[in-house]
Design an enzyme around this catalytic site. Structure first.
Site, mmCIF file in Angstrom:
data_model
loop_
_atom_site.group_PDB
_atom_site.id
_atom_site.type_symbol
_atom_site.label_atom_id
_atom_site.label_comp_id
_atom_site.label_asym_id
_atom_site.label_seq_id
_atom_site.Cartn_x
_atom_site.Cartn_y
_atom_site.Cartn_z
ATOM 1 N N ARG A 218 0.658 -4.207 -15.260
ATOM 2 C CA ARG A 218 -0.204 -3.689 -14.728
ATOM 3 C C ARG A 218 -1.618 -4.620 -15.253
ATOM 4 O O ARG A 218 -1.337 -6.001 -15.772
ATOM 5 C CB ARG A 218 -0.299 -2.484 -15.497
ATOM 6 N N GLU B 51 -8.316 -0.522 -9.178
ATOM 7 C CA GLU B 51 -7.321 -0.187 -7.410
ATOM 8 C C GLU B 51 -7.105 0.820 -7.058
ATOM 9 O O GLU B 51 -7.225 2.103 -7.303
ATOM 10 C CB GLU B 51 -5.360 -0.891 -8.084
ATOM 11 N N HIS C 170 -0.790 -4.928 -4.807
ATOM 12 C CA HIS C 170 0.622 -3.663 -5.825
ATOM 13 C C HIS C 170 1.892 -3.762 -4.580
ATOM 14 O O HIS C 170 1.725 -1.849 -4.845
ATOM 15 C CB HIS C 170 -0.261 -2.615 -6.127
#
Length: 319
Positions: free
Chosen positions: A237, A266, A285
């Protein structure tokens, strides 16, 4: 329980959700797919107000208490995966909203972690770019055999990453707040103290859950302890790493490179400073983004809806 009427599927960036799940089993349900992420809570509440069921893709859209309380029709909230710290489980319970998860497939983040490590060490993106531009062998990569892999976290994913490192002939060391020497030794890993982890690692890979204990855990002091020849890889993360400190270390040449799959914001907005940071290998991601994993997610979501309507919810998340 009565049948659900309207399902919102959120943040389907690639437009693949309906193709990869057995949605035909829910012919009675009016399904709306949203491919964009709304950060504005007022706009999001207005968008989701008519839906009595919502499928959230991982943590792309958080559901804090304030949002949940503005969704009067909501009865079932599903997250892909087994947990989602971006959803307030207590608020769901208080509002009578059933909050549940789905199965996943394998450990695809391990694949991506090693893709980033290998890309950095062997300069794969740079060498491909130079080859396409007409050049040949522009730089020197580094081999992994005999080097030290440092793992910040030795849970399910960390242990899988460790096995691959050992197969490459790397020495593997690890630290986390709860890791014991015995648990590390059981998988052939040396447990070290935190500062030693950063000082010794040639590759430092992060495998922790984001929590108040791990937020900002990798800061300026930890980065300063690393070798200037070392690589940092984060597929966990974004907020675990102090972003400004990382960018400074890269700009000042105090790190050989960083492979990053996760970010403070994000989707990553245009002009974000990481996009222009030197010696970075960036991915959007992708750790959990595989066809096999998506199929498991969406089959599980259909099962969750069927179970809810049958009066026997499954995989309920309570905290």
């Amino acid at each position: 329980m009565p049948r659900l009427a309207r399902l919102a599927i959120l943040d389907d960036y690639q437009g693949v959700t309906l193709r990869l799940g057995p949605w035909e089993r829910l012919a009675h349900l009016d399904i709306t797919v949203f491919r964009d992420t709304l950060a504005d809570q007022d706009a999001l509440a207005e968008r989701l107000a008519p839906f009595d069921a919502i499928l959230a893709m991982r943590e792309r859209t958080p559901f804090p208490r304030g949002l949940i309380e503005r969704l009067p029709e909501l009865r079932l909230l599903i997250t892909t995966g087994e947990r989602n710290r971006g959803i307030d489980a207590a608020a769901c319970a208080e509002r009578g909203v059933v909050f549940c998860g789905t199965p996943s497939f394998g450990a695809p983040t391990v694949d991506l972690t090693w893709g980033l490590i290998l890309g950095l060490a062997r300069r794969i993106p740079e060498e491909q770019a130079s080859l396409r531009a007409g050049a040949w062998q522009q730089g020197l990569g580094v081999g992994l055999e005999g080097r030290t892999l440092g793992l910040l976290g030795l849970g399910k994913l960390g242990r899988r990453v460790a096995k691959v490192g050992q197969a490459f002939g790397m020495q593997v060391i690890a630290w986390s707040q709860n890791l014991t020497a015995e648990a590390a030794a059981a998988v052939g890993v040396e447990r070290v103290e935190k500062r030693e982890l950063f000082a010794r690692a040639d590759v430092l890979s992060i495998h922790l859950i984001l929590s108040e204990r791990s937020r900002g855990l990798v800061g300026a002091a930890e980065l300063a302890a690393m070798k200037p020849t070392a690589f940092l890889v984060n597929t966990s993360r974004g907020p675990i790493v102090d972003q400004a400190a990382l960018i400074a270390a890269l700009q000042e040449g105090r790190l050989a490179g960083a492979g990053i799959d996760v970010y403070d914001i994000e989707p990553l907005p245009p002009g974000h400073p990481l996009l222009s940071a030197p010696r970075t290998l960036l991915t959007p991601h992708l750790g959990y983004v595989t066809e096999e994993n998506y199929r498991a997610y969406f089959a599980g979501a259909v099962e969750a809806i069927e179970a809810y309507e049958a009066g026997a919810p499954i995989r309920v998340i309570t905290g």
